[in-house]
Design a protein around this motif. Structure first.
Motif, PDB file in Angstrom:
ATOM      1  N   LYS A  35       0.842  -1.206   0.000  1.00  0.00           N
ATOM      2  CA  LYS A  35       0.000   0.000   0.000  1.00  0.00           C
ATOM      3  C   LYS A  35       0.872   1.249   0.000  1.00  0.00           C
ATOM      4  O   LYS A  35       1.908   1.296   0.647  1.00  0.00           O
ATOM      5  N   ILE A  85       1.360   5.191   0.881  1.00  0.00           N
ATOM      6  CA  ILE A  85       0.897   6.225   1.809  1.00  0.00           C
ATOM      7  C   ILE A  85       1.695   7.500   1.572  1.00  0.00           C
ATOM      8  O   ILE A  85       2.915   7.458   1.437  1.00  0.00           O
ATOM      9  N   PHE A 117       4.073  -0.876   3.789  1.00  0.00           N
ATOM     10  CA  PHE A 117       3.739   0.359   3.094  1.00  0.00           C
ATOM     11  C   PHE A 117       4.933   0.950   2.358  1.00  0.00           C
ATOM     12  O   PHE A 117       6.059   0.873   2.824  1.00  0.00           O
ATOM     13  N   TYR A 170      -2.185   7.233  -4.294  1.00  0.00           N
ATOM     14  CA  TYR A 170      -1.897   6.755  -2.947  1.00  0.00           C
ATOM     15  C   TYR A 170      -3.144   6.079  -2.378  1.00  0.00           C
ATOM     16  O   TYR A 170      -4.265   6.516  -2.626  1.00  0.00           O
ATOM     17  N   ASP A 171      -2.929   5.018  -1.608  1.00  0.00           N
ATOM     18  CA  ASP A 171      -4.039   4.330  -0.962  1.00  0.00           C
ATOM     19  C   ASP A 171      -4.564   5.130   0.227  1.00  0.00           C
ATOM     20  O   ASP A 171      -5.742   5.042   0.568  1.00  0.00           O
ATOM     21  N   LEU A 172      -3.665   5.912   0.838  1.00  0.00           N
ATOM     22  CA  LEU A 172      -4.031   6.701   2.013  1.00  0.00           C
ATOM     23  C   LEU A 172      -3.118   7.917   2.107  1.00  0.00           C
ATOM     24  O   LEU A 172      -1.928   7.824   1.801  1.00  0.00           O
ATOM     25  N   LYS A 204      -8.886   8.300   0.401  1.00  0.00           N
ATOM     26  CA  LYS A 204      -8.872   8.130   1.856  1.00  0.00           C
ATOM     27  C   LYS A 204      -7.841   9.084   2.448  1.00  0.00           C
ATOM     28  O   LYS A 204      -6.678   9.073   2.033  1.00  0.00           O
ATOM     29  N   THR A 254     -11.547  10.711   5.946  1.00  0.00           N
ATOM     30  CA  THR A 254     -11.779   9.357   6.434  1.00  0.00           C
ATOM     31  C   THR A 254     -11.682   9.254   7.942  1.00  0.00           C
ATOM     32  O   THR A 254     -12.444   8.538   8.576  1.00  0.00           O
ATOM     33  N   VAL A 308      -4.202   3.598  10.685  1.00  0.00           N
ATOM     34  CA  VAL A 308      -3.798   3.412   9.292  1.00  0.00           C
ATOM     35  C   VAL A 308      -4.261   2.045   8.791  1.00  0.00           C
ATOM     36  O   VAL A 308      -4.877   1.931   7.724  1.00  0.00           O
ATOM     37  N   ASN A 355      -8.086   1.943   8.359  1.00  0.00           N
ATOM     38  CA  ASN A 355      -8.571   2.714   7.212  1.00  0.00           C
ATOM     39  C   ASN A 355      -8.156   2.126   5.870  1.00  0.00           C
ATOM     40  O   ASN A 355      -8.752   2.435   4.854  1.00  0.00           O
ATOM     41  N   LEU A 356      -7.158   1.245   5.892  1.00  0.00           N
ATOM     42  CA  LEU A 356      -6.759   0.541   4.667  1.00  0.00           C
ATOM     43  C   LEU A 356      -7.356  -0.863   4.625  1.00  0.00           C
ATOM     44  O   LEU A 356      -7.031  -1.647   3.743  1.00  0.00           O
ATOM     45  N   ASN A 357      -8.233  -1.162   5.586  1.00  0.00           N
ATOM     46  CA  ASN A 357      -8.882  -2.472   5.678  1.00  0.00           C
ATOM     47  C   ASN A 357      -7.884  -3.610   5.740  1.00  0.00           C
ATOM     48  O   ASN A 357      -8.070  -4.661   5.093  1.00  0.00           O
TER      49      ASN A 357
END
Length: 121
Positions: free
Chosen positions: A2, A4, A27, A47-49, A76, A98, A115, A118-120
């Motif tokens: 992921k 960030i 990450f 970015y995923d987050l 997010k 988010t 973190v 929120n990224l599941n």
């Protein structure tokens, strides 16, 4: 892995977050100490987050989020602030951020858990 992005004008916060969140190799983290530079990069990279401070020179985190949401409405974003006034929280809610983190952080594990949640992950 992921991706960030962390945006904060305090280099010590950037270094601490990057070091702690990188330790498990979950990450790929990019840090930005300037919101204008961050926005230019965010328009070119996905970015995923995004973790974004609210109070910064040049432009506020609220302004950064407004710009990001124009381009990527479902991005997010976790806002970070030492000044969690009700007015700022309402403004962030209106922008559909988010989540929130209050500085100083209670613990780095709390940050990591937020973190991951929120990224599941």
């Amino acid at each position: 892995m992921k991706k960030i992005a962390i945006i904060d004008d305090e280099s010590s916060i950037l270094e601490m977050l990057k070091k702690f969140l990188s330790r498990k190799n979950l990450f790929e983290i990019s840090t930005y100490d300037n919101p204008v530079t961050a926005l230019n990069s965010l328009k070119r990279n996905k970015y995923d987050l995004i973790l974004c401070d609210i109070m910064m020179p040049q432009m506020t985190g609220i302004d950064v989020v407004k710009e990001i949401k124009k381009e990527i409405p479902n991005q997010k974003i976790i806002m970070m602030t030492a000044f969690s006034t009700e007015e700022k929280m309402i403004e962030c809610d209106d922008l559909e951020v988010t989540d929130y983190l209050t500085k100083p952080f209670i613990s780095m594990r709390d940050v990591e858990n937020k973190v991951l949640t929120n990224l599941n992950l």
